[in-house]
Design an enzyme around this catalytic site. Structure first.
Site, PDB file in Angstrom:
ATOM      1  N   GLY A   1      42.594 -75.890 -72.650  1.00  0.00           N
ATOM      2  CA  GLY A   1      43.002 -74.496 -72.738  1.00  0.00           C
ATOM      3  C   GLY A   1      42.694 -74.193 -74.294  1.00  0.00           C
ATOM      4  O   GLY A   1      42.584 -74.827 -75.070  1.00  0.00           O
TER       5      GLY A   1
ATOM      6  N   GLN B   1      43.013 -69.031 -81.948  1.00  0.00           N
ATOM      7  CA  GLN B   1      42.407 -70.560 -82.254  1.00  0.00           C
ATOM      8  C   GLN B   1      40.923 -70.352 -82.765  1.00  0.00           C
ATOM      9  O   GLN B   1      40.319 -71.274 -83.335  1.00  0.00           O
ATOM     10  CB  GLN B   1      42.677 -71.450 -81.199  1.00  0.00           C
TER      11      GLN B   1
ATOM     12  N   CYS C   1      46.571 -80.580 -79.623  1.00  0.00           N
ATOM     13  CA  CYS C   1      46.177 -79.281 -80.082  1.00  0.00           C
ATOM     14  C   CYS C   1      45.023 -78.946 -80.815  1.00  0.00           C
ATOM     15  O   CYS C   1      44.782 -79.949 -81.670  1.00  0.00           O
ATOM     16  CB  CYS C   1      47.156 -78.402 -80.562  1.00  0.00           C
ATOM     17  N   LEU C   2      44.014 -78.441 -80.471  1.00  0.00           N
ATOM     18  CA  LEU C   2      42.389 -78.336 -81.048  1.00  0.00           C
ATOM     19  C   LEU C   2      42.841 -77.887 -82.635  1.00  0.00           C
ATOM     20  O   LEU C   2      42.354 -78.122 -83.507  1.00  0.00           O
ATOM     21  CB  LEU C   2      41.761 -77.190 -80.700  1.00  0.00           C
TER      22      LEU C   2
ATOM     23  N   HIS D   1      51.832 -73.486 -73.822  1.00  0.00           N
ATOM     24  CA  HIS D   1      51.245 -73.848 -75.153  1.00  0.00           C
ATOM     25  C   HIS D   1      50.413 -72.834 -75.489  1.00  0.00           C
ATOM     26  O   HIS D   1      50.597 -72.425 -76.684  1.00  0.00           O
ATOM     27  CB  HIS D   1      50.490 -75.323 -74.769  1.00  0.00           C
ATOM     28  N   GLU D   2      49.441 -72.291 -74.597  1.00  0.00           N
ATOM     29  CA  GLU D   2      48.470 -71.446 -75.103  1.00  0.00           C
ATOM     30  C   GLU D   2      49.373 -70.020 -75.265  1.00  0.00           C
ATOM     31  O   GLU D   2      48.767 -69.028 -76.202  1.00  0.00           O
ATOM     32  CB  GLU D   2      47.348 -71.099 -73.991  1.00  0.00           C
TER      33      GLU D   2
ATOM     34  N   HIS E   1      50.565 -69.813 -78.855  1.00  0.00           N
ATOM     35  CA  HIS E   1      49.619 -69.406 -79.781  1.00  0.00           C
ATOM     36  C   HIS E   1      49.557 -67.969 -79.970  1.00  0.00           C
ATOM     37  O   HIS E   1      49.615 -67.553 -81.042  1.00  0.00           O
ATOM     38  CB  HIS E   1      48.139 -69.969 -79.355  1.00  0.00           C
TER      39      HIS E   1
END
Length: 163
Positions: free
Chosen positions: A47, A52, A97-98, A139-140, A143
């Site tokens: 995701g 991001q 996480c990225l 989670h997304e 963000h």
């Protein structure tokens, strides 16, 4: 179409609230496709949120079928202006996480969610999901609200681990 560079902490953009998308146009479609290609190109990524990749727009791309573990899922989801309208239960899992490349941490989230969003064809959708897919969507969406998973861990000393 291209893969996009990922911004990481401590970039202040990650703490900003993303803006709603008013019109689904070619620019939004291109962003969504580039985000899709980005998660496909990264190992074990399931995701991504537009912030991001440096864009403060309320769009997420989720595809938990990219994870090698078997999970119930709805395949590729491109969600514009997603809003969780119902949630229940609790589940704790270790998240990465990225944008936080050096750490993972234990986070408690809702086990089941209902999320309303608009797809790329400007159709309003309602999705009911649970488990891993629900965790990734939460989670997304975090963000989009200027939060990262580190904001949700109970203890930075006991619940966060170096990769």
């Amino acid at each position: 179409m291209k893969t996009l560079p990922i911004i990481t902490i401590p970039d202040p953009l990650l703490q900003q609230i993303s803006l709603p998308i008013d019109e689904i146009n070619d620019e939004v479609r291109m962003l969504a496709e580039n985000m899709r290609q980005t998660i496909c190109a990264l190992d074990r990524c399931v995701g991504i949120a537009a912030v991001q990749v440096g864009v403060l727009s309320r769009i997420i791309v989720v595809d938990v079928s990219l994870n090698p573990k078997q999970h119930h899922n709805n395949g590729l989801l491109i969600m514009i202006n997603p809003v969780i309208t119902y949630s229940s239960g609790k589940t704790s899992s270790r998240e990465g996480c990225l944008s936080v490349p050096d750490f993972t941490g234990y986070v408690t989230r809702k086990k089941k969610i209902t999320v309303e969003y608009t797809d790329l064809q400007s159709t309003k959708r309602i999705l009911k999901t649970e488990g891993f897919e629900a965790v990734v969507i939460q989670h997304e969406i975090d963000h989009l609200d200027g939060k990262i998973f580190l904001d949700r861990v109970t203890s930075l000393k006991t619940d966060v681990f170096r990769r």
